[in-house]
Design a protein around this motif. Structure first.
Motif, PDB file in Angstrom:
ATOM      1  N   THR A  20      20.441 -30.067 -27.925  1.00  0.00           N
ATOM      2  CA  THR A  20      21.759 -29.649 -27.438  1.00  0.00           C
ATOM      3  C   THR A  20      22.826 -30.725 -27.653  1.00  0.00           C
ATOM      4  OG1 THR A  20      21.204 -30.460 -25.219  1.00  0.00           O
ATOM      5  CG2 THR A  20      20.802 -28.123 -25.659  1.00  0.00           C
ATOM      6  N   GLY A  21      22.435 -31.858 -28.230  1.00  0.00           N
ATOM      7  CA  GLY A  21      23.382 -32.961 -28.415  1.00  0.00           C
ATOM      8  C   GLY A  21      24.137 -32.856 -29.734  1.00  0.00           C
ATOM      9  N   ILE A  22      25.028 -33.811 -29.977  1.00  0.00           N
ATOM     10  CA  ILE A  22      25.855 -33.796 -31.196  1.00  0.00           C
ATOM     11  C   ILE A  22      24.947 -33.776 -32.430  1.00  0.00           C
ATOM     12  CG2 ILE A  22      27.500 -35.121 -32.594  1.00  0.00           C
ATOM     13  CD1 ILE A  22      28.638 -36.286 -30.000  1.00  0.00           C
ATOM     14  N   ILE A  23      24.005 -34.707 -32.494  1.00  0.00           N
ATOM     15  CA  ILE A  23      23.136 -34.799 -33.671  1.00  0.00           C
ATOM     16  C   ILE A  23      22.097 -33.685 -33.664  1.00  0.00           C
ATOM     17  CG2 ILE A  23      21.369 -36.250 -34.766  1.00  0.00           C
ATOM     18  CD1 ILE A  23      23.119 -38.663 -34.119  1.00  0.00           C
ATOM     19  N   ARG A  44      16.440 -32.255 -21.433  1.00  0.00           N
ATOM     20  CA  ARG A  44      16.140 -32.405 -20.000  1.00  0.00           C
ATOM     21  C   ARG A  44      16.750 -31.294 -19.181  1.00  0.00           C
ATOM     22  NH1 ARG A  44      18.455 -38.395 -19.571  1.00  0.00           N
ATOM     23  NH2 ARG A  44      20.064 -37.173 -20.598  1.00  0.00           N
ATOM     24  N   SER A  45      18.008 -30.947 -19.499  1.00  0.00           N
ATOM     25  CA  SER A  45      18.718 -30.076 -18.558  1.00  0.00           C
ATOM     26  C   SER A  45      18.785 -28.614 -18.961  1.00  0.00           C
ATOM     27  CB  SER A  45      20.116 -30.631 -18.288  1.00  0.00           C
ATOM     28  OG  SER A  45      20.779 -30.887 -19.488  1.00  0.00           O
ATOM     29  N   ASP A  53      11.663 -34.681 -20.205  1.00  0.00           N
ATOM     30  CA  ASP A  53      12.365 -35.970 -20.252  1.00  0.00           C
ATOM     31  C   ASP A  53      11.445 -36.953 -20.970  1.00  0.00           C
ATOM     32  OD1 ASP A  53      13.478 -38.458 -19.778  1.00  0.00           O
ATOM     33  OD2 ASP A  53      13.995 -38.010 -17.688  1.00  0.00           O
ATOM     34  N   ILE A  54      11.892 -37.465 -22.117  1.00  0.00           N
ATOM     35  CA  ILE A  54      10.999 -38.333 -22.894  1.00  0.00           C
ATOM     36  C   ILE A  54      10.788 -39.700 -22.252  1.00  0.00           C
ATOM     37  CG2 ILE A  54      11.404 -37.183 -25.119  1.00  0.00           C
ATOM     38  CD1 ILE A  54      13.158 -39.727 -25.842  1.00  0.00           C
ATOM     39  N   GLY A  78      17.849 -39.942 -26.468  1.00  0.00           N
ATOM     40  CA  GLY A  78      17.543 -41.288 -25.995  1.00  0.00           C
ATOM     41  C   GLY A  78      18.787 -41.990 -25.491  1.00  0.00           C
ATOM     42  N   LYS A 100      15.297 -44.732 -24.503  1.00  0.00           N
ATOM     43  CA  LYS A 100      15.409 -44.617 -25.963  1.00  0.00           C
ATOM     44  C   LYS A 100      14.255 -45.285 -26.711  1.00  0.00           C
ATOM     45  CE  LYS A 100      18.320 -44.572 -29.892  1.00  0.00           C
ATOM     46  NZ  LYS A 100      19.626 -44.557 -30.488  1.00  0.00           N
ATOM     47  N   VAL A 171      28.797 -40.530 -35.555  1.00  0.00           N
ATOM     48  CA  VAL A 171      28.784 -39.067 -35.731  1.00  0.00           C
ATOM     49  C   VAL A 171      29.595 -38.450 -34.603  1.00  0.00           C
ATOM     50  CG1 VAL A 171      27.342 -37.022 -36.067  1.00  0.00           C
ATOM     51  CG2 VAL A 171      26.400 -39.284 -36.552  1.00  0.00           C
TER      52      VAL A 171
HETATM   53  N1  LIG Z   1      26.597 -39.727 -32.063  1.00  0.00           N
HETATM   54  C1  LIG Z   1      26.572 -40.889 -32.711  1.00  0.00           C
HETATM   55  O1  LIG Z   1      27.590 -41.380 -33.272  1.00  0.00           O
HETATM   56  C2  LIG Z   1      25.277 -41.638 -32.857  1.00  0.00           C
HETATM   57  C3  LIG Z   1      25.218 -42.674 -33.804  1.00  0.00           C
HETATM   58  C4  LIG Z   1      24.045 -43.391 -33.947  1.00  0.00           C
HETATM   59  C5  LIG Z   1      22.939 -43.085 -33.169  1.00  0.00           C
HETATM   60  N2  LIG Z   1      23.027 -42.068 -32.260  1.00  0.00           N
HETATM   61  C6  LIG Z   1      21.835 -41.803 -31.455  1.00  0.00           C
HETATM   62  O2  LIG Z   1      21.413 -40.483 -31.629  1.00  0.00           O
HETATM   63  C7  LIG Z   1      20.867 -39.970 -30.425  1.00  0.00           C
HETATM   64  C8  LIG Z   1      21.595 -38.682 -30.073  1.00  0.00           C
HETATM   65  O3  LIG Z   1      22.973 -38.964 -30.031  1.00  0.00           O
HETATM   66  P1  LIG Z   1      24.025 -37.808 -29.698  1.00  0.00           P
HETATM   67  O4  LIG Z   1      25.365 -38.397 -29.979  1.00  0.00           O
HETATM   68  O5  LIG Z   1      23.619 -36.532 -30.341  1.00  0.00           O
HETATM   69  O6  LIG Z   1      23.821 -37.724 -28.109  1.00  0.00           O
HETATM   70  P2  LIG Z   1      24.219 -36.560 -27.101  1.00  0.00           P
HETATM   71  O7  LIG Z   1      25.287 -35.697 -27.676  1.00  0.00           O
HETATM   72  O8  LIG Z   1      24.439 -37.230 -25.793  1.00  0.00           O
HETATM   73  O9  LIG Z   1      22.889 -35.672 -27.012  1.00  0.00           O
HETATM   74  C9  LIG Z   1      21.685 -36.187 -26.528  1.00  0.00           C
HETATM   75  C10 LIG Z   1      20.660 -35.075 -26.522  1.00  0.00           C
HETATM   76  O10 LIG Z   1      19.418 -35.596 -26.099  1.00  0.00           O
HETATM   77  C11 LIG Z   1      19.019 -35.000 -24.847  1.00  0.00           C
HETATM   78  N3  LIG Z   1      18.391 -36.088 -24.087  1.00  0.00           N
HETATM   79  C12 LIG Z   1      18.945 -37.274 -23.727  1.00  0.00           C
HETATM   80  N4  LIG Z   1      18.040 -38.042 -23.083  1.00  0.00           N
HETATM   81  C13 LIG Z   1      16.891 -37.321 -23.070  1.00  0.00           C
HETATM   82  C14 LIG Z   1      15.603 -37.571 -22.565  1.00  0.00           C
HETATM   83  N5  LIG Z   1      15.310 -38.710 -21.923  1.00  0.00           N
HETATM   84  N6  LIG Z   1      14.649 -36.631 -22.729  1.00  0.00           N
HETATM   85  C15 LIG Z   1      14.920 -35.470 -23.363  1.00  0.00           C
HETATM   86  N7  LIG Z   1      16.124 -35.170 -23.852  1.00  0.00           N
HETATM   87  C16 LIG Z   1      17.109 -36.087 -23.703  1.00  0.00           C
HETATM   88  C17 LIG Z   1      20.321 -34.426 -24.275  1.00  0.00           C
HETATM   89  O11 LIG Z   1      20.126 -33.316 -23.425  1.00  0.00           O
HETATM   90  P3  LIG Z   1      19.891 -33.512 -21.843  1.00  0.00           P
HETATM   91  O12 LIG Z   1      20.944 -34.467 -21.367  1.00  0.00           O
HETATM   92  O13 LIG Z   1      19.986 -32.131 -21.298  1.00  0.00           O
HETATM   93  O14 LIG Z   1      18.534 -34.053 -21.747  1.00  0.00           O
HETATM   94  C18 LIG Z   1      20.993 -33.946 -25.558  1.00  0.00           C
HETATM   95  O15 LIG Z   1      20.379 -32.760 -26.022  1.00  0.00           O
HETATM   96  C19 LIG Z   1      21.044 -41.075 -29.361  1.00  0.00           C
HETATM   97  O16 LIG Z   1      19.858 -41.794 -29.234  1.00  0.00           O
HETATM   98  C20 LIG Z   1      22.124 -41.948 -29.959  1.00  0.00           C
HETATM   99  O17 LIG Z   1      22.001 -43.299 -29.587  1.00  0.00           O
HETATM  100  C21 LIG Z   1      24.162 -41.339 -32.075  1.00  0.00           C
END
Ligand SMILES: NC(=O)c1ccc[n+]([C@@H]2O[C@H](COP(=O)([O-])OP(=O)(O)OC[C@H]3O[C@@H](n4cnc5c(N)ncnc54)[C@H](OP(=O)(O)O)[C@@H]3O)[C@@H](O)[C@H]2O)c1
Length: 223
Positions: A20-23, A44-45, A53-54, A78, A100, A171
């Protein structure tokens, strides 16, 4: 590609955590294009097939039990602690380590005995370990741990199982041209490049790699 050489059309069940997150949403919309790929989504949610929850080893085990047989794990989840290093406590460090870093390592630790032969694990690190941003030192360290983990784990895994990390650049969902963000001046990586890297990691041939998906015009590349 000549059809005779395309060996990638067999049915595959993929667990996508963080869907459900950006990536995660970028990866999910790409995987949905392929009929032979069945995706089990996790967060998680909720809003996903499974809630887990990982950062909890028990919840990872329960997730795998519920999924049954699977061919690939793609993790795009993470969290880490965000804030000034000068105010950081030891407990703050453990947020990213538990979530993470160990969350992703445990996905492989537990999953390696359950995944089908020739399966793959794709973890997510990120550019912050090579091109740091103030206030995100917890991410820098967790990401570096993941990059080194996949390198070392790849020589231990058996049965043709692969493990890689994707290290995304910045991203964003809807880029509005604003450069005055925490990642000052960085040009966001295209969603298409992100999707290609995760697909290559999950269904390609290499193991122990970090696929860095950075916008080379603005991202600093550490030598
Ligand atoms: N966006 C960027 O620019 C970027 C760049 C480099 C690296 N990253 C890395 O890529 C990953 C994802 O980034 P994002 O921007 O897509 O984040 P995001 O939009 O906050 O999405 C995070 C996703 O992971 C889930 N999640 C978070 N913690 C969790 C856990 N402990 N167990 C299970 N699910 C979990 C969230 O859903 P729930 O909250 O419902 O669990 C959501 O689906 C992160 O590790 C981030 O550091 C992101």
């Amino acid at each position: 590609m000549c059809k005779a050489f395309n060996i990638n059309n067999i049915h595959m069940k993929v667990i996508l955590i963080g869907a459900t997150g950006i990536i995660g949403k970028i990866i999910l919309s790409e995987l949905k294009k392929y009929e032979h790929i069945q995706v089990v989504t996790v967060s998680r949610s909720g809003g996903t097939d499974i809630r887990a929850d990982i950062s909890s080893l028990d919840q990872i085990k329960e997730m795998y039990t519920r999924v049954g047989s699977f061919d690939a794990v793609i993790n795009a989840a993470g969290d880490c602690w965000v804030g000034s290093f000068n105010e950081m406590t030891e407990d703050n460090w453990y947020i990213g380590i538990k979530n993470k870093m160990m969350g992703q390592i445990n996905l492989v630790m537990v999953g390696k005995d359950l995944i089908n032969n020739n399966g793959s694990f794709t973890l997510t690190s990120g550019f912050i370990s090579d091109d740091p941003i103030k206030g995100t030192i917890n991410y820098s360290v967790a990401n570096g741990g993941i990059d080194n983990f996949v390198f070392a784990a790849s020589i231990e895994l058996e049965r043709g199982i692969r493990v890689n990390a994707v290290s995304p650049g910045s991203v964003v969902e809807n880029y509005d041209g604003n450069m005055n963000t925490p990642a000052t001046g960085q040009y966001p990586v295209s969603h298409s490049r992100i999707a290609h890297a995760y697909y290559k990691s999950a269904f390609g041939y290499l193991s122990g790699q970090v696929f860095r998906v950075w916008e080379s015009s603005t991202q600093y590349i550490r030598k």
